[in-house]
Motif scaffolding. Structure first.
Motif, PDB file in Angstrom:
ATOM      1  N   ILE A 138     -79.794  39.213  55.771  1.00  0.00           N
ATOM      2  CA  ILE A 138     -81.113  39.668  56.224  1.00  0.00           C
ATOM      3  C   ILE A 138     -82.193  39.247  55.237  1.00  0.00           C
ATOM      4  O   ILE A 138     -83.270  38.801  55.617  1.00  0.00           O
ATOM      5  CB  ILE A 138     -81.127  41.202  56.414  1.00  0.00           C
ATOM      6  CG1 ILE A 138     -80.355  41.577  57.677  1.00  0.00           C
ATOM      7  CG2 ILE A 138     -82.560  41.718  56.527  1.00  0.00           C
ATOM      8  CD1 ILE A 138     -80.345  43.049  57.945  1.00  0.00           C
ATOM      9  N   PHE A 139     -81.894  39.382  53.951  1.00  0.00           N
ATOM     10  CA  PHE A 139     -82.929  39.116  52.952  1.00  0.00           C
ATOM     11  C   PHE A 139     -82.930  37.676  52.460  1.00  0.00           C
ATOM     12  O   PHE A 139     -83.627  37.358  51.504  1.00  0.00           O
ATOM     13  CB  PHE A 139     -82.805  40.094  51.783  1.00  0.00           C
ATOM     14  CG  PHE A 139     -83.163  41.486  52.178  1.00  0.00           C
ATOM     15  CD1 PHE A 139     -84.475  41.831  52.445  1.00  0.00           C
ATOM     16  CD2 PHE A 139     -82.184  42.458  52.321  1.00  0.00           C
ATOM     17  CE1 PHE A 139     -84.806  43.111  52.845  1.00  0.00           C
ATOM     18  CE2 PHE A 139     -82.511  43.738  52.709  1.00  0.00           C
ATOM     19  CZ  PHE A 139     -83.822  44.056  52.980  1.00  0.00           C
ATOM     20  N   SER A 140     -82.118  36.790  53.077  1.00  0.00           N
ATOM     21  CA  SER A 140     -82.227  35.368  52.725  1.00  0.00           C
ATOM     22  C   SER A 140     -82.543  34.534  53.974  1.00  0.00           C
ATOM     23  O   SER A 140     -83.688  34.167  54.192  1.00  0.00           O
ATOM     24  CB  SER A 140     -80.939  34.889  52.039  1.00  0.00           C
ATOM     25  OG  SER A 140     -79.834  35.140  52.864  1.00  0.00           O
ATOM     26  N   SER A 141     -81.555  34.313  54.856  1.00  0.00           N
ATOM     27  CA  SER A 141     -81.797  33.450  56.022  1.00  0.00           C
ATOM     28  C   SER A 141     -82.804  34.059  56.982  1.00  0.00           C
ATOM     29  O   SER A 141     -83.590  33.355  57.588  1.00  0.00           O
ATOM     30  CB  SER A 141     -80.498  33.201  56.779  1.00  0.00           C
ATOM     31  OG  SER A 141     -79.414  33.145  55.913  1.00  0.00           O
ATOM     32  N   TYR A 142     -82.743  35.403  57.138  1.00  0.00           N
ATOM     33  CA  TYR A 142     -83.564  36.036  58.176  1.00  0.00           C
ATOM     34  C   TYR A 142     -84.740  36.806  57.588  1.00  0.00           C
ATOM     35  O   TYR A 142     -85.212  37.760  58.179  1.00  0.00           O
ATOM     36  CB  TYR A 142     -82.701  36.959  59.033  1.00  0.00           C
ATOM     37  CG  TYR A 142     -81.677  36.201  59.830  1.00  0.00           C
ATOM     38  CD1 TYR A 142     -82.029  35.567  61.015  1.00  0.00           C
ATOM     39  CD2 TYR A 142     -80.364  36.097  59.392  1.00  0.00           C
ATOM     40  CE1 TYR A 142     -81.103  34.850  61.742  1.00  0.00           C
ATOM     41  CE2 TYR A 142     -79.426  35.384  60.109  1.00  0.00           C
ATOM     42  CZ  TYR A 142     -79.799  34.768  61.284  1.00  0.00           C
ATOM     43  OH  TYR A 142     -78.884  34.050  61.995  1.00  0.00           O
ATOM     44  N   VAL A 143     -85.213  36.383  56.420  1.00  0.00           N
ATOM     45  CA  VAL A 143     -86.242  37.169  55.744  1.00  0.00           C
ATOM     46  C   VAL A 143     -87.557  37.138  56.523  1.00  0.00           C
ATOM     47  O   VAL A 143     -88.274  38.140  56.583  1.00  0.00           O
ATOM     48  CB  VAL A 143     -86.421  36.701  54.287  1.00  0.00           C
ATOM     49  CG1 VAL A 143     -87.056  35.334  54.228  1.00  0.00           C
ATOM     50  CG2 VAL A 143     -87.201  37.730  53.501  1.00  0.00           C
ATOM     51  N   TRP A 144     -87.858  36.001  57.208  1.00  0.00           N
ATOM     52  CA  TRP A 144     -89.130  35.941  57.946  1.00  0.00           C
ATOM     53  C   TRP A 144     -89.135  36.856  59.156  1.00  0.00           C
ATOM     54  O   TRP A 144     -90.071  37.650  59.312  1.00  0.00           O
ATOM     55  CB  TRP A 144     -89.475  34.508  58.331  1.00  0.00           C
ATOM     56  CG  TRP A 144     -90.048  33.779  57.156  1.00  0.00           C
ATOM     57  CD1 TRP A 144     -89.465  32.775  56.465  1.00  0.00           C
ATOM     58  CD2 TRP A 144     -91.278  34.063  56.484  1.00  0.00           C
ATOM     59  NE1 TRP A 144     -90.256  32.411  55.406  1.00  0.00           N
ATOM     60  CE2 TRP A 144     -91.372  33.165  55.390  1.00  0.00           C
ATOM     61  CE3 TRP A 144     -92.316  34.989  56.691  1.00  0.00           C
ATOM     62  CZ2 TRP A 144     -92.452  33.165  54.522  1.00  0.00           C
ATOM     63  CZ3 TRP A 144     -93.400  34.981  55.825  1.00  0.00           C
ATOM     64  CH2 TRP A 144     -93.452  34.079  54.757  1.00  0.00           C
ATOM     65  N   PRO A 145     -88.103  36.772  60.026  1.00  0.00           N
ATOM     66  CA  PRO A 145     -88.057  37.752  61.124  1.00  0.00           C
ATOM     67  C   PRO A 145     -88.124  39.189  60.609  1.00  0.00           C
ATOM     68  O   PRO A 145     -88.829  40.032  61.169  1.00  0.00           O
ATOM     69  CB  PRO A 145     -86.699  37.475  61.791  1.00  0.00           C
ATOM     70  CG  PRO A 145     -86.369  36.086  61.412  1.00  0.00           C
ATOM     71  CD  PRO A 145     -87.020  35.809  60.108  1.00  0.00           C
ATOM     72  N   SER A 150     -91.234  44.107  60.122  1.00  0.00           N
ATOM     73  CA  SER A 150     -91.802  45.141  59.250  1.00  0.00           C
ATOM     74  C   SER A 150     -93.288  45.302  59.504  1.00  0.00           C
ATOM     75  O   SER A 150     -93.794  46.423  59.627  1.00  0.00           O
ATOM     76  CB  SER A 150     -91.584  44.781  57.776  1.00  0.00           C
ATOM     77  OG  SER A 150     -90.253  44.517  57.539  1.00  0.00           O
ATOM     78  N   VAL A 151     -94.009  44.167  59.577  1.00  0.00           N
ATOM     79  CA  VAL A 151     -95.457  44.220  59.803  1.00  0.00           C
ATOM     80  C   VAL A 151     -95.747  44.840  61.168  1.00  0.00           C
ATOM     81  O   VAL A 151     -96.657  45.662  61.317  1.00  0.00           O
ATOM     82  CB  VAL A 151     -96.076  42.815  59.673  1.00  0.00           C
ATOM     83  CG1 VAL A 151     -97.538  42.840  60.096  1.00  0.00           C
ATOM     84  CG2 VAL A 151     -95.955  42.314  58.250  1.00  0.00           C
ATOM     85  N   LEU A 152     -94.938  44.454  62.179  1.00  0.00           N
ATOM     86  CA  LEU A 152     -95.125  44.990  63.527  1.00  0.00           C
ATOM     87  C   LEU A 152     -94.979  46.516  63.515  1.00  0.00           C
ATOM     88  O   LEU A 152     -95.802  47.246  64.074  1.00  0.00           O
ATOM     89  CB  LEU A 152     -94.092  44.371  64.469  1.00  0.00           C
ATOM     90  CG  LEU A 152     -94.217  44.768  65.932  1.00  0.00           C
ATOM     91  CD1 LEU A 152     -95.414  44.094  66.552  1.00  0.00           C
ATOM     92  CD2 LEU A 152     -92.949  44.416  66.693  1.00  0.00           C
ATOM     93  N   LEU A 153     -93.924  47.000  62.830  1.00  0.00           N
ATOM     94  CA  LEU A 153     -93.688  48.444  62.773  1.00  0.00           C
ATOM     95  C   LEU A 153     -94.816  49.142  62.025  1.00  0.00           C
ATOM     96  O   LEU A 153     -95.249  50.226  62.411  1.00  0.00           O
ATOM     97  CB  LEU A 153     -92.340  48.739  62.105  1.00  0.00           C
ATOM     98  CG  LEU A 153     -91.122  48.397  62.954  1.00  0.00           C
ATOM     99  CD1 LEU A 153     -89.850  48.624  62.173  1.00  0.00           C
ATOM    100  CD2 LEU A 153     -91.114  49.255  64.211  1.00  0.00           C
ATOM    101  N   LEU A 154     -95.294  48.483  60.950  1.00  0.00           N
ATOM    102  CA  LEU A 154     -96.399  49.070  60.186  1.00  0.00           C
ATOM    103  C   LEU A 154     -97.633  49.195  61.061  1.00  0.00           C
ATOM    104  O   LEU A 154     -98.323  50.227  61.059  1.00  0.00           O
ATOM    105  CB  LEU A 154     -96.694  48.205  58.956  1.00  0.00           C
ATOM    106  CG  LEU A 154     -97.722  48.772  57.984  1.00  0.00           C
ATOM    107  CD1 LEU A 154     -97.182  50.024  57.343  1.00  0.00           C
ATOM    108  CD2 LEU A 154     -98.088  47.750  56.928  1.00  0.00           C
TER     109      LEU A 154
END
Lengths: 177, 338
Positions: A138-145, A150-154
Motif C-alpha cells: 500500500i505504501f509503495s506501489s499503491y501510494v498514489w491511490p 485519503s484526500v477524498l475522505l478528508l
C-alpha cells in the motif's frame, strides 16, 4: 476429516447464509430488519475472507462495515423513522431496481469469471498473505491511490462538518447561559 | 493450515470449553469485587449483610433473584430482535478474550493480527445495543440506544488510535509481539508518548464501558437503564451486568497488554522471572480493574454534549498528535534510546 471437505462445507454454508440474508434485505417489510439482515451478509463476507486467509481484509470488513457503516445506518433510521412492525416504504421503482440489480450481478459475475476463471491460488504455507506485505505494498506501489483516497475522505469529512455546523456563530454562546 | 485431524478438533473443543468456562468465572470474581469495593468506598451496609461474614453471599443472592424474575417481553416489542439483542452484545464480548496473551504461551489463539481482531470484534456489540433499544418500543430505551451508539462510535476512535500508537512502537499487530517489544519501564518509555497514549486509551475505555462518569446511555435517574429498560431476569443479566463486567476485565487486560508490559514482571529483577507470567498479568489487570471500580462511585455523570466534546475535541486530536509523535520516535529516535 479431510481439510478440503471442511473448507467446502464452510464455503457453501456461509454462502447460503449470505444469499438468504441478502434476499431478506430487499424483501423484508421492515427497514430495521433489512439493516440487521445486512449484518448477516457482511459477516458472511468476512467469514469468506478468513477462509481465503485474507485476515486483514476480514477484520477490516467487520470493523468498518459491521461496526461503523451498519451502526450509522441503524442510527440514521432510528433518529428519523423506524417503526416496529410492517411499514411499507416501497415505491413504484421496485421493478427498475430489480433490473439494475440483475444487470449489476451479471456484469460483476462476468468480469470476475472472465478474469479469474480457472486460476488456482496456493495460499497455504509460504504463500500465505501477510499483513506486513499488504502494508508494504500500500505504501509503495499503491501510494498514489492511497493518498487520493485519503484526500477524498478528508474532503468528505470537512464537507460533513460544514453541513452540520450552525450558521450563526452567536447560537453557541446562548447555549452556555 | 487446513491439515485437520481429530486431535485438532479436540484441541478446538477444549479451547472453546475453557473460554466458555473461564469468562463467566472471571466475570463473577470481578462482579464480586465490584460489590465489595463499592460497598467499602460508599460505606454501604447492604452488600455486607447477606450470608453473614462480610456479606459473602451477596452475588449469590443477586443471581438467584434474577433467575427467579419473570422473563417479560413487552407486547409492542419486536420479539425476534428483542430476544436476539442480548446475544449480539454477549457473544462479541466472549470472542474478544480469545487473543489476550495471559502468559508467553498461554493464549487461546495467537493471531498475527490480534490487536486488529480485538478492535473489530468488540465493535459489533454496538449493534446489539441498538437492537435492544429499538425492539423494546420504548422511548427511553430508544434514547438510551442512540446515546450508546453515538458514544461507542465516538470513543471507538481514540481507542483505535491510541492502540495504533502501541502497535507502531512495537512494530507489530500481534498482541504477543506487542508485549515482547515492551521493556521496563513499559508505559513510561518512550517519554510522554506511552503515558499519554495509555491515559487516552484508559479514558476512552471507561467511556466504551458506559460506566460513570460516562454512563449517559444507561443513566438510571434520567432514562432508566436506557436500552435495557424493558429487559428483566436473565436477559437483563446477559445484556447489561455480564457484558459490562466482562468488558471491564477485558479492557483492563488489553490496557495491560498494550501499555503495562502484559505478562512481564513489574520490575526487571532476576529472581522475579521465577514467578509465572500469568501472576503478573493477573496482578496488573486486577490493579486496572480496581481503578475502574474506584472511578465509578467517585465521579458524577457528565452531560451528553460534554461527553461528545471530550471525545471529538480532546481525545481524538490528542491521539492524532500522538500517532505523529510515535511515528517520529520510531523513525528518528537515536538507536541507543529505543
Amino acid at each position: 476429516m479431510n481439510a478440503d471437505v471442511v473448507r467446502e462445507v464452510f464455503f457453501w454454508g456461509v454462502g447460503a447464509i449470505m444469499v438468504i440474508a441478502a434476499l431478506r434485505v430487499v424483501t423484508t417489510q421492515n427497514v430495521v430488519h433489512a439493516a440487521l439482515y445486512l449484518v448477516g451478509t457482511l459477516m458472511g463476507a468476512a467469514a469468506l475472507y478468513v477462509l481465503l486467509l485474507a485476515e486483514f481484509v476480514a477484520w477490516a470488513q467487520v470493523l468498518i462495515y459491521v461496526g461503523a457503516v451498519v451502526v450509522l445506518m441503524l442510527f440514521g433510521l432510528m433518529l428519523t423513522r423506524a417503526p416496529i412492525g410492517k411499514a411499507n416504504y416501497d415505491n413504484s421503482q421496485r421493478p427498475l431496481a430489480a433490473v439494475v440489480a440483475a444487470v449489476l450481478f451479471g456484469v460483476m459475475s462476468w468480469i470476475l469469471i472472465d478474469a479469474f476463471s480457472g486460476t488456482e491460488l496456493e495460499l497455504a504455507g509460504e504463500n500465505a498473505p501477510r499483513t506486513q506485505d499488504i502494508g508494504a505494498v500500500i505504501f509503495s506501489s499503491y501510494v498514489w491511490p492511497f493518498e487520493i483516497v485519503s484526500v477524498l475522505l478528508l474532503a468528505a469529512l470537512i464537507g460533513a462538518v460544514m453541513i452540520a455546523r450552525r450558521d450563526e456563530p452567536e447560537a453557541d454562546k446562548e447555549v452556555g447561559s | 493450515m487446513f491439515e485437520l485431524n481429530l486431535s485438532d478438533w479436540q484441541i478446538l473443543l477444549v479451547k472453546l470449553g475453557l473460554v466458555l468456562a473461564i469468562v463467566p468465572a472471571i466475570t463473577l470474581v470481578a462482579g464480586y469485587a465490584e460489590h465489595k469495593v463499592m460497598a467499602h468506598l460508599q460505606h454501604r451496609l447492604g452488600p455486607m449483610y447477606p450470608g453473614g461474614f462480610h456479606g459473602w453471599a451477596t452475588l449469590l443472592a443477586d443471581g438467584l433473584k434474577f433467575i427467579y424474575k419473570e422473563d417479560i417481553i413487552p407486547a409492542a416489542a419486536d420479539r425476534k430482535v428483542f430476544s436476539l439483542a442480548p446475544l449480539a452484545i454477549f457473544v462479541p464480548t466472549v470472542l474478544t478474550v480469545l487473543v489476550l496473551p495471559l502468559d508467553e504461551t498461554l493464549v487461546v489463539e495467537e493471531l498475527d493480527l490480534g490487536l486488529f481482531y480485538l478492535l473489530a470484534v468488540s465493535s459489533i456489540s454496538t449493534i446489539g445495543m441498538l437492537m435492544a433499544g429499538w425492539s423494546s418500543s420504548n422511548k427511553y430505551a430508544l434514547i438510551g440506544a442512540l446515546r450508546a451508539a453515538a458514544q461507542l462510535i465516538a470513543y471507538e476512535l481514540p481507542i483505535v488510535l491510541s492502540a495504533a500508537v502501541a502497535a507502531m512502537l512495537a512494530g507489530t499487530l500481534s498482541l504477543n509481539g506487542i508485549v515482547e517489544a515492551q521493556e521496563w519501564p513499559f508505559v513510561l518509555w518512550p517519554p510522554g508518548i506511552g503515558l499519554i497514549a495509555f491515559l487516552v486509551f484508559f479514558g476512552a475505555g471507561v467511556a466504551e464501558l458506559t460506566r460513570p462518569p460516562f454512563d449517559m446511555p444507561v443513566a438510571e435517574s434520567e432514562i432508566i437503564t436506557g436500552a435495557f429498560t424493558e429487559y428483566s431476569g436473565m436477559r437483563f443479566i446477559f445484556s447489561t451486568f455480564f457484558p459490562e463486567v466482562a468488558n471491564m476485565v477485558i479492557i483492563s487486560g488489553v490496557a495491560t497488554t498494550l501499555f503495562l508490559g502484559g505478562y512481564q514482571p513489574i520490575v526487571p529483577l532476576g529472581f522475579l522471572d521465577a514467578v509465572p507470567g500469568l501472576v503478573w498479568f493477573t496482578l496488573k489487570t486486577a490493579f486496572m480493574v480496581f481503578m475502574l471500580l474506584w472511578i465509578r462511585p467517585t465521579f458524577p455523570r457528565l452531560r451528553e454534549d460534554q461527553l461528545q466534546k471530550f471525545a471529538w475535541k480532546f481525545l481524538i486530536p490528542t491521539s492524532l498528535v500522538l500517532i505523529l509523535a510515535a511515528g517520529a520516535w520510531v523513525l528518528y529516535a537515536p538507536e541507543g534510546l529505543k
